[in-house]
Write an enzyme that holds these catalytic residues in place. Structure first.
Site, mmCIF file in Angstrom:
data_model
loop_
_atom_site.group_PDB
_atom_site.id
_atom_site.type_symbol
_atom_site.label_atom_id
_atom_site.label_comp_id
_atom_site.label_asym_id
_atom_site.label_seq_id
_atom_site.Cartn_x
_atom_site.Cartn_y
_atom_site.Cartn_z
ATOM 1 N N HIS A 1 0.824 -1.219 0.000
ATOM 2 C CA HIS A 1 0.000 0.000 0.000
ATOM 3 C C HIS A 1 0.852 1.261 0.000
ATOM 4 O O HIS A 1 0.407 2.307 -0.449
ATOM 5 C CB HIS A 1 -0.946 -0.002 1.204
ATOM 6 C CG HIS A 1 -2.006 -1.048 1.118
ATOM 7 N ND1 HIS A 1 -3.027 -0.991 0.196
ATOM 8 C CD2 HIS A 1 -2.196 -2.207 1.803
ATOM 9 C CE1 HIS A 1 -3.807 -2.062 0.333
ATOM 10 N NE2 HIS A 1 -3.319 -2.819 1.297
ATOM 11 N N ARG B 1 6.722 -5.964 2.993
ATOM 12 C CA ARG B 1 5.519 -6.482 2.342
ATOM 13 C C ARG B 1 5.595 -6.164 0.859
ATOM 14 O O ARG B 1 5.627 -5.005 0.454
ATOM 15 C CB ARG B 1 4.245 -5.891 2.942
ATOM 16 C CG ARG B 1 3.014 -6.382 2.174
ATOM 17 C CD ARG B 1 1.750 -6.306 2.970
ATOM 18 N NE ARG B 1 1.342 -4.930 3.258
ATOM 19 C CZ ARG B 1 0.260 -4.632 3.998
ATOM 20 N NH1 ARG B 1 -0.485 -5.605 4.505
ATOM 21 N NH2 ARG B 1 -0.048 -3.369 4.228
ATOM 22 N N ASP C 1 17.424 -9.139 -1.604
ATOM 23 C CA ASP C 1 18.757 -8.693 -2.025
ATOM 24 C C ASP C 1 19.144 -7.333 -1.429
ATOM 25 O O ASP C 1 20.317 -7.075 -1.166
ATOM 26 C CB ASP C 1 18.850 -8.618 -3.561
ATOM 27 C CG ASP C 1 19.024 -9.995 -4.203
ATOM 28 O OD1 ASP C 1 19.223 -10.981 -3.460
ATOM 29 O OD2 ASP C 1 18.955 -10.082 -5.445
ATOM 30 N N GLU D 1 -5.713 -12.935 4.953
ATOM 31 C CA GLU D 1 -6.530 -11.718 5.006
ATOM 32 C C GLU D 1 -7.689 -11.774 4.017
ATOM 33 O O GLU D 1 -8.131 -10.757 3.499
ATOM 34 C CB GLU D 1 -5.664 -10.467 4.819
ATOM 35 C CG GLU D 1 -4.762 -10.475 3.606
ATOM 36 C CD GLU D 1 -3.953 -9.183 3.479
ATOM 37 O OE1 GLU D 1 -4.153 -8.239 4.241
ATOM 38 O OE2 GLU D 1 -3.123 -9.135 2.557
ATOM 39 N N ASP E 1 -8.309 -6.251 5.563
ATOM 40 C CA ASP E 1 -8.689 -6.922 4.315
ATOM 41 C C ASP E 1 -9.597 -8.118 4.590
ATOM 42 O O ASP E 1 -10.492 -8.412 3.799
ATOM 43 C CB ASP E 1 -7.438 -7.365 3.542
ATOM 44 C CG ASP E 1 -6.880 -6.233 2.704
ATOM 45 O OD1 ASP E 1 -7.682 -5.520 2.061
ATOM 46 O OD2 ASP E 1 -5.664 -6.035 2.692
HETATM 47 C C1 3PY Z 1 -4.860 -5.632 6.797
HETATM 48 O O1 3PY Z 1 -5.411 -5.402 7.880
HETATM 49 O O2 3PY Z 1 -5.471 -5.873 5.750
HETATM 50 C C2 3PY Z 1 -3.418 -5.640 6.735
HETATM 51 O O3 3PY Z 1 -2.874 -6.032 5.738
HETATM 52 C C3 3PY Z 1 -2.637 -5.168 7.913
HETATM 53 O O4 3PY Z 1 -1.380 -5.698 7.923
HETATM 54 MG MG MG Z 2 -4.073 -6.168 4.071
#
Ligand code: 3PY
Ligand code: MG
Length: 256
Positions: free
Chosen positions: A51, A75, A89, A153, A179
């Protein structure tokens, strides 16, 4: 050029031993902010290239800013080979793959994160290898030292959670409550009983399968409750929220 190897920091050992480790999301492309968050004592940083707007160079600068004192899990925005190998890397202590809903996806992530024989991670010379000076040492330790985290998620991932927890090479299952609630048709309602039930189910499966349970929350009291439940790899808050909350409080304080 030879500094410490990122994989010498034993973070994976601490994570896998069940120590409670508190991180926070780094979404701003600010090495100074990342350095401050590391200095104040967060156990790890959750660098968000999903994000957040980070490109690989920005991620490298953020990790450099921590001086490798604070482990950084990145992430990735997509489950692609190039993103996974680039992030490792540049010196990430591990990757967090979002929205992993199937065993095929989980195996693909592990495959790109591990050198042979466990996987097919490509070999290059980069910051993680101290630009070549510790090339062989890094190659020898990386598979056992770097973390592979998948995010649970989506309701499909909860349905498949037993199979996902059984995938070899996956160290931790990290719940994204926001999510998850969205996939259930109630975006943002992370405290809804249906979301909380799914969270408890994922935790129970992790504990049974011997995988590290992780989760994110905005507020400290919410995350403390998750720790009491048994989650150990936890994230609290987001850099932008810390900035806006503290700044608006200061502004309000002066204006009033
Ligand atoms: C979410 O809550 O969707 C996340 O990815 C938080 O890490
Ligand atoms: Mg998320």
């Amino acid at each position: 050029m030879s500094g410490p190897l990122v994989c010498e920091n034993k973070f994976r050992q601490r994570v896998c031993s069940g120590e409670v480790l508190v991180g926070t999301i780094v979404s701003m492309n600010s090495p100074q902010a990342a350095e401050i968050l590391g200095d104040i004592g967060f156990d790890w940083l959750f660098i968000d290239a999903e994000h957040g707007t980070h490109d690989p160079l920005a991620v490298e600068s953020l990790i450099q800013a921590t001086g490798d004192r604070t482990p950084c899990l990145v992430r990735i925005p997509v489950h692609e080979e190039t993103w996974i190998e680039k992030m490792l890397d540049v010196g990430a202590t591990g990757i967090i793959a979002p929205q992993v809903n199937t065993v095929v996806q989980a195996k693909q992530v592990v495959n790109y994160a591990k050198y042979p024989p466990q996987g097919e991670r490509g070999v290059g010379i980069a910051r993680a290898h101290r630009y070549g000076a510790k090339f062989e040492a890094y190659l020898g330790q990386a598979n056992d030292s770097l973390l592979t985290v998948i995010q649970i998620e989506h309701k499909d991932a909860v349905e498949n959670v037993r199979e996902l927890a059984a995938v070899e090479g996956v160290d931790a299952l990290f719940i994204g409550p926001y999510d998850l609630s969205t996939s259930m048709g109630i975006p943002g309602q992370v405290h809804d009983p249906t979301v909380q039930e799914a969270i408890a189910e994922v935790l129970a499966v992790c504990q049974e399968a011997g995988k590290v349970p992780g989760i994110f929350g905005i507020a400290p009291d919410v995350v403390s409750r998750y720790v009491e439940m048994g989650f150990t790899l936890v994230g609290v808050g987001v850099d932008t929220l810390f900035l806006s909350q503290a700044a608006s409080q200061a502004l309000k304080g002066v204006r009033s």
